[in-house]
Design a protein around this motif. Structure first.
Motif, PDB file in Angstrom:
ATOM      1  N   GLY A  42      -4.439  15.411  -9.595  1.00  0.00           N
ATOM      2  CA  GLY A  42      -3.410  16.168  -8.903  1.00  0.00           C
ATOM      3  C   GLY A  42      -3.083  15.650  -7.522  1.00  0.00           C
ATOM      4  N   LEU A  43      -3.565  14.442  -7.192  1.00  0.00           N
ATOM      5  CA  LEU A  43      -3.375  13.894  -5.845  1.00  0.00           C
ATOM      6  C   LEU A  43      -2.398  12.719  -5.837  1.00  0.00           C
ATOM      7  N   LYS A  44      -1.546  12.682  -6.851  1.00  0.00           N
ATOM      8  CA  LYS A  44      -0.391  11.783  -6.908  1.00  0.00           C
ATOM      9  C   LYS A  44      -0.784  10.321  -7.038  1.00  0.00           C
ATOM     10  N   SER A  45      -1.812  10.055  -7.814  1.00  0.00           N
ATOM     11  CA  SER A  45      -2.251   8.671  -8.017  1.00  0.00           C
ATOM     12  C   SER A  45      -1.172   7.839  -8.695  1.00  0.00           C
ATOM     13  N   SER A  46      -0.443   8.424  -9.637  1.00  0.00           N
ATOM     14  CA  SER A  46       0.597   7.674 -10.337  1.00  0.00           C
ATOM     15  C   SER A  46       1.739   7.312  -9.387  1.00  0.00           C
ATOM     16  N   SER A  47       2.155   8.269  -8.561  1.00  0.00           N
ATOM     17  CA  SER A  47       3.232   7.993  -7.604  1.00  0.00           C
ATOM     18  C   SER A  47       2.823   6.913  -6.617  1.00  0.00           C
ATOM     19  N   ALA A  48       1.577   6.971  -6.146  1.00  0.00           N
ATOM     20  CA  ALA A  48       1.099   5.961  -5.206  1.00  0.00           C
ATOM     21  C   ALA A  48       1.066   4.589  -5.863  1.00  0.00           C
ATOM     22  N   ALA A  49       0.600   4.527  -7.114  1.00  0.00           N
ATOM     23  CA  ALA A  49       0.548   3.246  -7.825  1.00  0.00           C
ATOM     24  C   ALA A  49       1.946   2.695  -8.049  1.00  0.00           C
ATOM     25  N   VAL A  80       0.857  -1.191   0.000  1.00  0.00           N
ATOM     26  CA  VAL A  80       0.000   0.000   0.000  1.00  0.00           C
ATOM     27  C   VAL A  80       0.887   1.233   0.000  1.00  0.00           C
ATOM     28  N   ALA A  81       0.490   2.247  -0.796  1.00  0.00           N
ATOM     29  CA  ALA A  81       1.162   3.549  -0.784  1.00  0.00           C
ATOM     30  C   ALA A  81       0.108   4.642  -0.731  1.00  0.00           C
ATOM     31  N   LEU A  82       0.553   5.874  -0.443  1.00  0.00           N
ATOM     32  CA  LEU A  82      -0.349   6.966  -0.126  1.00  0.00           C
ATOM     33  C   LEU A  82      -0.445   7.993  -1.254  1.00  0.00           C
ATOM     34  N   GLY A  83      -1.618   8.630  -1.349  1.00  0.00           N
ATOM     35  CA  GLY A  83      -1.743   9.822  -2.172  1.00  0.00           C
ATOM     36  C   GLY A  83      -1.071  10.995  -1.477  1.00  0.00           C
ATOM     37  N   ALA A  84      -1.045  12.149  -2.147  1.00  0.00           N
ATOM     38  CA  ALA A  84      -0.357  13.309  -1.570  1.00  0.00           C
ATOM     39  C   ALA A  84      -0.922  14.596  -2.142  1.00  0.00           C
TER      40      ALA A  84
END
Length: 288
Positions: free
Chosen positions: A88-95, A6-10
């Motif tokens: 803009g809530l960092k979905s790609s980074s979290a994925a 699991v990773a987080l949005g930002a």
């Protein structure tokens, strides 16, 4: 061979498009990735609830990890997320972070301060995959580091250096309008025109004045990217900081709960989705 993480949005403190220096903070919205590896040599991907979703990023993350720690495995990766895509809530980074950690877990590679790979290095693997997949302009190490490590981070995305991390604990208000904006489509040249303001924001952030930094960033990049500043102006008298998040269209505000609730009453009159959440300091983690 399987793993789950699991990773987080930002949310954004400083958009890195102008100068390469960026800052972001993790929020309590999660993306889960499950990876199953086999001997096929081919990786396919799936995004839950998104038919024909673009799986280039998550597939490339698996391939990057296998190239470094595996033996030519293929397999399947599936992500499921509370983080809205292209908002803009960092979905790609979290994925990317969740997929990298899940693949490492599937390969029995430990991640941690005393392990062969720490979380910052694992985060950089996802950033490299994002660049290869063409889903980011800057590499988004600021967004990815906040998602992976938790708290607020300040980074130099031109060198993928972590300049600062604080374990902040804030209440957060998010407004996400119905439209979507993809980071790779942002007008980089217009963003570079606000570089002097971005330098000011970086100075504020490195001084720990994150709320002020957010507000300056939001006004500058809303103008550069063509988003209205009205939501930020409505919030300014009630919050510590408010900004366009990433390349939009979401707007995020931080402050005390009472102030955020007053702003929520105003923002909910706008079309879209408004929700209260908090920051997270724990970052991404392996589930199995």
């Amino acid at each position: 061979m399987h793993g789950e993480a699991v990773a987080l949005g930002a949310g954004t403190v400083l958009n890195a498009l102008a100068t390469g220096v960026g800052s972001a903070f993790a929020i309590d919205a999660e993306t889960t990735a499950r990876v199953e590896l086999d001997d096929s040599g081919h990786v396919d991907g799936e995004i839950a609830g998104v038919d024909d979703g673009d799986t280039r990023l998550i597939r490339r993350c698996v391939e990057h990890v296998v190239d470094r720690f595996g033996d030519g495995q293929g397999g399947h990766v599936r992500t499921e997320s509370d983080v809205p895509m292209a908002a803009g809530l960092k979905s790609s980074s979290a994925a990317a972070n969740a997929t990298v950690l899940a693949t490492l877990s599937a390969l029995d590679v430990d991640v941690g301060d005393d392990a062969p790979l720490d979380r910052t290095a694992a985060c950089r693997m996802g950033v490299d995959a994002a660049r290869d997949a063409g889903v980011t302009v800057t590499g988004a190490f600021d967004d990815a580091s906040a998602s992976m490590l938790g708290g607020v981070t300040v980074t130099d995305n031109t060198s993928d250096d972590l300049l600062q991390r604080d374990g902040v604990e804030w209440d957060v208000l998010v407004w996400t309008p119905p439209e979507r904006a993809f980071s790779a489509d942002a007008d980089v040249e217009r963003c570079k025109q606000v570089a002097p303001m971005a330098d000011l924001v970086a100075d504020l952030a490195l001084d720990g004045r994150y709320g002020e930094a957010m507000t300056v960033n939001g006004l500058a990049f809303s103008a550069a990217l063509g988003f209205p500043t009205d939501p930020a102006v409505e919030a300014m008298g009630h919050v510590d900081g408010v900004s366009l998040s990433g390349t939009g269209p979401s707007v995020v505000a931080v402050g005390d709960r009472d102030g955020l609730e007053r702003v929520r009453d105003t923002w909910t009159e706008r079309e879209g989705h408004t929700w209260l959440t908090t920051t997270r300091t724990d970052g991404a983690r392996v589930i199995e």
